[in-house]
Scaffold this motif. Structure first.
Motif, PDB file in Angstrom:
ATOM      1  N   ALA A  71       0.832  -1.204   0.000  1.00 33.20           N
ATOM      2  CA  ALA A  71       0.000   0.000   0.000  1.00 33.20           C
ATOM      3  C   ALA A  71       0.862   1.248   0.000  1.00 33.20           C
ATOM      4  O   ALA A  71       0.575   2.221  -0.725  1.00 33.20           O
ATOM      5  N   ARG A  72       1.920   1.262   0.783  1.00 32.45           N
ATOM      6  CA  ARG A  72       2.782   2.439   0.838  1.00 32.45           C
ATOM      7  C   ARG A  72       3.517   2.648  -0.491  1.00 32.45           C
ATOM      8  O   ARG A  72       3.656   3.793  -0.963  1.00 32.45           O
ATOM      9  N   ILE A  73       4.007   1.574  -1.075  1.00 34.50           N
ATOM     10  CA  ILE A  73       4.715   1.692  -2.357  1.00 34.50           C
ATOM     11  C   ILE A  73       3.779   2.218  -3.444  1.00 34.50           C
ATOM     12  O   ILE A  73       4.122   3.132  -4.208  1.00 34.50           O
ATOM     13  N   VAL A  74       2.583   1.651  -3.526  1.00 33.72           N
ATOM     14  CA  VAL A  74       1.643   2.068  -4.565  1.00 33.72           C
ATOM     15  C   VAL A  74       1.234   3.530  -4.378  1.00 33.72           C
ATOM     16  O   VAL A  74       1.167   4.298  -5.344  1.00 33.72           O
ATOM     17  N   LEU A  75       0.967   3.949  -3.145  1.00 38.59           N
ATOM     18  CA  LEU A  75       0.602   5.340  -2.908  1.00 38.59           C
ATOM     19  C   LEU A  75       1.742   6.279  -3.296  1.00 38.59           C
ATOM     20  O   LEU A  75       1.511   7.368  -3.842  1.00 38.59           O
ATOM     21  N   THR A  76       2.967   5.856  -3.031  1.00 37.44           N
ATOM     22  CA  THR A  76       4.117   6.671  -3.418  1.00 37.44           C
ATOM     23  C   THR A  76       4.208   6.777  -4.936  1.00 37.44           C
ATOM     24  O   THR A  76       4.488   7.853  -5.489  1.00 37.44           O
ATOM     25  N   GLN A  77       3.949   5.679  -5.618  1.00 40.07           N
ATOM     26  CA  GLN A  77       4.020   5.676  -7.078  1.00 40.07           C
ATOM     27  C   GLN A  77       2.890   6.475  -7.715  1.00 40.07           C
ATOM     28  O   GLN A  77       3.056   7.047  -8.797  1.00 40.07           O
ATOM     29  N   LEU A  78       1.729   6.524  -7.057  1.00 43.66           N
ATOM     30  CA  LEU A  78       0.576   7.212  -7.621  1.00 43.66           C
ATOM     31  C   LEU A  78       0.502   8.688  -7.231  1.00 43.66           C
ATOM     32  O   LEU A  78      -0.269   9.449  -7.828  1.00 43.66           O
ATOM     33  N   ALA A  79       1.269   9.097  -6.235  1.00 42.64           N
ATOM     34  CA  ALA A  79       1.206  10.491  -5.788  1.00 42.64           C
ATOM     35  C   ALA A  79       1.626  11.431  -6.915  1.00 42.64           C
ATOM     36  O   ALA A  79       2.640  11.210  -7.590  1.00 42.64           O
ATOM     37  N   ASP A  80       0.847  12.485  -7.111  1.00 41.51           N
ATOM     38  CA  ASP A  80       1.137  13.494  -8.128  1.00 41.51           C
ATOM     39  C   ASP A  80       1.645  14.802  -7.543  1.00 41.51           C
ATOM     40  O   ASP A  80       2.407  15.522  -8.190  1.00 41.51           O
ATOM     41  N   ARG A  81       1.218  15.140  -6.305  1.00 42.83           N
ATOM     42  CA  ARG A  81       1.535  16.452  -5.759  1.00 42.83           C
ATOM     43  C   ARG A  81       2.344  16.393  -4.475  1.00 42.83           C
ATOM     44  O   ARG A  81       3.275  17.184  -4.299  1.00 42.83           O
ATOM     45  N   SER A  82       1.984  15.495  -3.552  1.00 40.90           N
ATOM     46  CA  SER A  82       2.630  15.566  -2.244  1.00 40.90           C
ATOM     47  C   SER A  82       2.662  14.220  -1.539  1.00 40.90           C
ATOM     48  O   SER A  82       1.791  13.370  -1.733  1.00 40.90           O
ATOM     49  N   LEU A  83       3.678  14.059  -0.705  1.00 39.45           N
ATOM     50  CA  LEU A  83       3.796  12.939   0.234  1.00 39.45           C
ATOM     51  C   LEU A  83       4.189  13.526   1.586  1.00 39.45           C
ATOM     52  O   LEU A  83       5.195  14.240   1.692  1.00 39.45           O
ATOM     53  N   ASP A  84       3.392  13.245   2.612  1.00 40.83           N
ATOM     54  CA  ASP A  84       3.689  13.675   3.980  1.00 40.83           C
ATOM     55  C   ASP A  84       3.843  12.431   4.843  1.00 40.83           C
ATOM     56  O   ASP A  84       2.866  11.707   5.076  1.00 40.83           O
ATOM     57  N   LEU A  85       5.058  12.183   5.332  1.00 39.54           N
ATOM     58  CA  LEU A  85       5.382  10.940   6.022  1.00 39.54           C
ATOM     59  C   LEU A  85       5.936  11.258   7.406  1.00 39.54           C
ATOM     60  O   LEU A  85       6.863  12.068   7.540  1.00 39.54           O
ATOM     61  N   GLN A  86       5.400  10.616   8.421  1.00 36.01           N
ATOM     62  CA  GLN A  86       5.780  10.877   9.813  1.00 36.01           C
ATOM     63  C   GLN A  86       6.049   9.536  10.492  1.00 36.01           C
ATOM     64  O   GLN A  86       5.153   8.699  10.592  1.00 36.01           O
ATOM     65  N   TYR A  87       7.293   9.333  10.998  1.00 36.42           N
ATOM     66  CA  TYR A  87       7.638   8.039  11.581  1.00 36.42           C
ATOM     67  C   TYR A  87       8.583   8.171  12.764  1.00 36.42           C
ATOM     68  O   TYR A  87       9.434   9.069  12.812  1.00 36.42           O
ATOM     69  N   TYR A  88       8.432   7.221  13.665  1.00 39.49           N
ATOM     70  CA  TYR A  88       9.318   7.092  14.818  1.00 39.49           C
ATOM     71  C   TYR A  88      10.612   6.386  14.410  1.00 39.49           C
ATOM     72  O   TYR A  88      11.700   6.761  14.848  1.00 39.49           O
ATOM     73  N   ILE A  89      10.498   5.354  13.587  1.00 42.04           N
ATOM     74  CA  ILE A  89      11.663   4.579  13.131  1.00 42.04           C
ATOM     75  C   ILE A  89      11.606   4.456  11.621  1.00 42.04           C
ATOM     76  O   ILE A  89      10.545   4.170  11.047  1.00 42.04           O
ATOM     77  N   TRP A  90      12.765   4.641  10.986  1.00 45.33           N
ATOM     78  CA  TRP A  90      12.926   4.343   9.557  1.00 45.33           C
ATOM     79  C   TRP A  90      14.303   3.704   9.398  1.00 45.33           C
ATOM     80  O   TRP A  90      15.315   4.376   9.416  1.00 45.33           O
ATOM     81  N   HIS A  91      14.332   2.389   9.274  1.00 49.79           N
ATOM     82  CA  HIS A  91      15.600   1.670   9.176  1.00 49.79           C
ATOM     83  C   HIS A  91      16.171   1.771   7.762  1.00 49.79           C
ATOM     84  O   HIS A  91      15.417   1.897   6.786  1.00 49.79           O
ATOM     85  N   GLY A  92      17.467   1.641   7.666  1.00 42.56           N
ATOM     86  CA  GLY A  92      18.123   1.624   6.361  1.00 42.56           C
ATOM     87  C   GLY A  92      18.284   0.216   5.820  1.00 42.56           C
ATOM     88  O   GLY A  92      19.300  -0.093   5.181  1.00 42.56           O
ATOM     89  N   ASP A  93      17.295  -0.640   6.044  1.00 43.20           N
ATOM     90  CA  ASP A  93      17.352  -2.028   5.579  1.00 43.20           C
ATOM     91  C   ASP A  93      16.640  -2.147   4.244  1.00 43.20           C
ATOM     92  O   ASP A  93      16.414  -1.155   3.546  1.00 43.20           O
ATOM     93  N   THR A  94      16.236  -3.363   3.872  1.00 43.42           N
ATOM     94  CA  THR A  94      15.656  -3.577   2.546  1.00 43.42           C
ATOM     95  C   THR A  94      14.417  -2.725   2.319  1.00 43.42           C
ATOM     96  O   THR A  94      14.332  -1.961   1.349  1.00 43.42           O
ATOM     97  N   THR A  95      13.418  -2.831   3.203  1.00 41.86           N
ATOM     98  CA  THR A  95      12.183  -2.079   2.986  1.00 41.86           C
ATOM     99  C   THR A  95      12.406  -0.578   3.160  1.00 41.86           C
ATOM    100  O   THR A  95      11.794   0.230   2.451  1.00 41.86           O
ATOM    101  N   GLY A  96      13.289  -0.197   4.083  1.00 40.89           N
ATOM    102  CA  GLY A  96      13.590   1.217   4.246  1.00 40.89           C
ATOM    103  C   GLY A  96      14.221   1.809   2.996  1.00 40.89           C
ATOM    104  O   GLY A  96      13.852   2.907   2.553  1.00 40.89           O
ATOM    105  N   GLN A  97      15.162   1.074   2.406  1.00 40.28           N
ATOM    106  CA  GLN A  97      15.807   1.556   1.182  1.00 40.28           C
ATOM    107  C   GLN A  97      14.826   1.587   0.011  1.00 40.28           C
ATOM    108  O   GLN A  97      14.834   2.533  -0.794  1.00 40.28           O
ATOM    109  N   LEU A  98      13.973   0.582  -0.088  1.00 41.53           N
ATOM    110  CA  LEU A  98      13.004   0.553  -1.189  1.00 41.53           C
ATOM    111  C   LEU A  98      12.036   1.724  -1.099  1.00 41.53           C
ATOM    112  O   LEU A  98      11.661   2.321  -2.124  1.00 41.53           O
ATOM    113  N   LEU A  99      11.623   2.072   0.111  1.00 43.81           N
ATOM    114  CA  LEU A  99      10.724   3.216   0.262  1.00 43.81           C
ATOM    115  C   LEU A  99      11.449   4.534   0.015  1.00 43.81           C
ATOM    116  O   LEU A  99      10.873   5.467  -0.564  1.00 43.81           O
ATOM    117  N   TRP A 100      12.708   4.627   0.442  1.00 48.13           N
ATOM    118  CA  TRP A 100      13.472   5.833   0.130  1.00 48.13           C
ATOM    119  C   TRP A 100      13.618   6.004  -1.381  1.00 48.13           C
ATOM    120  O   TRP A 100      13.475   7.110  -1.909  1.00 48.13           O
TER     121      TRP A 100
END
Length: 522
Positions: A71-100
């Motif tokens: 869901a997060r990947i698809v929303l990122t791919q479909l966003a046209d104007r803005s992404l507002d993301l708020q997190y306590y933890i964001w690891h630099g592992d596989t899923t963290g790198q893919l989302l970055w």
């Protein structure tokens, strides 16, 4: 005895680093969620549903780990104007790198990205964050940052009262049209990409009016005095930083583990449903509740800055049932009194938390265990999740009520409960970041959504009726006043007279932690 050179170096480093302080003057350019997003792809996708249900919000639960990532990947791919993301933890592992990588690609096509991260878990990520922040369409702010970037113990030694308070909120909003709120941070253990450690968690994807409330919450924290522009805290990125990011992402894509995970995400039915705009939403009323970001700067425990009174009011007084799921459950004297009073007045109170062998934070289990007998004596039902249990989700075409809240699709050897959800009278349910412990109540900031949903609240109750007694130990009082743990398996019941799966050394450690005056920090 002459101190070792290592100790001398440590103390010298602590002394030097303790002199660091936060910037005295920081230029913060105020910004808010974009409101002119009605012609974006996401707006057009959700319009048929929102138009047919005026004033209602659409809610879709995300209990399956790979679904939550898809869901997060698809929303990122479909966003046209803005992404507002708020997190306590964001690891630099596989899923963290893919989302970055995904948000970088969004920024490349002109999407404005605002990323608000709590700074407690960003150690070692400064070069990556600086490189991302250098993109003209990406702005990163660090919430309640550490002045000492390389030796954070210095802040704990000299500024503990401040850095002990964290932003625990989690939200993901695309084009001010679709939001994801819940318990998941960004990291492999939250999205089923780690076979060694896995969290059973729960998010909801929302559309409709409640999304604007999520955006207002984000803006409040983004523009707060505790949100520091990353550029004010981090060394500037060099000219090769973007190239190094792309090289890192290429390496991630080449790894067998990432390839297996990406393929698993591609196979999720939710991915196809999102692509075909066929997601099944429940249309109901929902509202966001949250702490005030000023809570982390407050030393007086002001109730008007806290979310707990709002949560209690929004859920309402139980008439028949109260179901609580909290991985870190430390009710304290006040919470214990509330729950025991409800139980003695005939309210069915059930709690699911981690067992000693499943918890990832031993002091929290010590804070909880001292209240077990009192809770049980009043009639509260206690379940403690078994270690390594990740109940496979049911067939995706079937009713998901048979799975645990936050079920992942793959078991890990150290699966642990991480979902935070509470339901009243099988009618209203909370999903968010709030744990039932003193830290969430008084120290950290939290957020979540209250949903009027007999379907979702009833699903949690059904899980406690059917699935959870098999996936968790039920703690019970013995006639002599002691406790026992009932382990229900297909082969029958086993009764344990000590904490299952724990050795004498660990039990002794927990007993020692129980007597320490640390409950206020848990």
């Amino acid at each position: 005895m002459i101190p070792s050179r290592a100790l001398v170096a440590f103390l010298l480093g602590l002394l030097i680093s303790g002199c660091a302080s936060l910037p005295g003057h920081v230029e913060r350019i105020e910004s808010t969620a974009l409101s002119n997003t009605d012609e974006t792809r996401l707006a057009k996708a959700v319009r048929p549903g929102t138009s047919a249900h005026p004033g209602k919000s659409g809610i879709h639960p995300l209990p399956v780990a790979e679904d939550a990532f898809a869901a997060r990947i698809v929303l990122t791919q479909l966003a046209d104007r803005s992404l507002d993301l708020q997190y306590y933890i964001w690891h630099g592992d596989t899923t963290g790198q893919l989302l970055w990588e995904a948000i970088w690609k969004a920024a490349e096509r002109g999407v404005r990205v605002r990323l608000l991260l709590d700074d407690a878990n960003t150690g070692g990520l400064d070069p990556t964050l600086a490189a991302l922040d250098a993109h003209p369409n990406i702005e990163i702010r660090l919430f309640n940052p550490f002045a000492n970037r390389g030796f954070r113990a210095g802040d704990f030694a000299t500024d503990f009262a401040r850095v002990n308070r964290r932003m625990h909120n989690k939200s993901f909003t695309a084009d001010n049209q679709v939001s994801i709120v819940g318990g998941r941070n960004v990291g492999d253990e939250y999205y089923g990409a780690n076979m060694e450690v896995g969290f059973q968690d729960l998010d909801v994807m929302a559309i409709g009016p409640v999304v604007r409330e999520v955006s207002r919450e984000f803006d409040l924290f983004w523009n707060s005095a505790s949100a520091y522009p990353a550029a004010s805290m981090l060394p500037p990125a060099d000219s090769d930083s973007a190239a190094r990011l792309r090289e890192k992402w290429d390496q991630v894509h080449k790894s067998p583990e990432a390839q297996r995970y990406i393929e698993a995400v591609r196979q999720t039915p939710l991915l196809r449903q999102l692509a075909g705009n066929q997601v099944d939403f429940e249309w109901t009323t929902a509202r966001v509740i949250h702490d005030n970001p000023a809570k982390v700067l407050d030393r007086t425990d002001r109730k008007d800055l806290q979310m707990l009174p709002l949560l209690t009011e929004a859920l309402g007084k139980p008439q028949n049932e109260l179901d609580l799921v909290s991985p870190y459950f430390v009710p304290g004297q006040g919470g214990t009194k509330t729950l025991t009073t409800l139980a003695r007045n005939g309210i069915k109170v059930r709690v699911l938390t981690n067992s000693m062998s499943a918890t990832d934070v031993s002091p929290v289990h010590a804070g909880y265990s001292k209240y077990r007998k009192e809770l049980l004596q009043s009639g509260v039902t206690l379940y403690e999740l078994k270690p390594g249990i990740a109940v496979p989700p049911p067939d995706r075409d079937d009713d998901k009520s048979r799975g645990l809240p936050g079920s992942g699709s793959r078991a890990s050897s150290a699966a642990s409960l991480h979902a935070k959800t509470f339901a009243v009278d099988r009618n209203r349910i909370f999903v968010g970041s709030f744990n039932l412990d003193p830290r969430s109540a008084h120290l950290n900031t939290e957020m979540g959504v209250i949903i009027d949903s007999p379907a979702l609240a009833g699903r949690l109750a059904q899980q406690l009726d059917m699935a959870i007694p098999k996936a968790a130990y039920q703690v019970r009082l013995k006639p002599d006043g002691g406790m026992e743990w009932i382990d229900r398996t297909p082969q029958g019941e086993t009764i344990h007279t000590t904490e299952p799966g724990s050795g004498a050394l660990k039990r002794g450690w927990i007993n020692f932690l129980e007597i320490l005056p640390i409950e206020w920090m848990l």
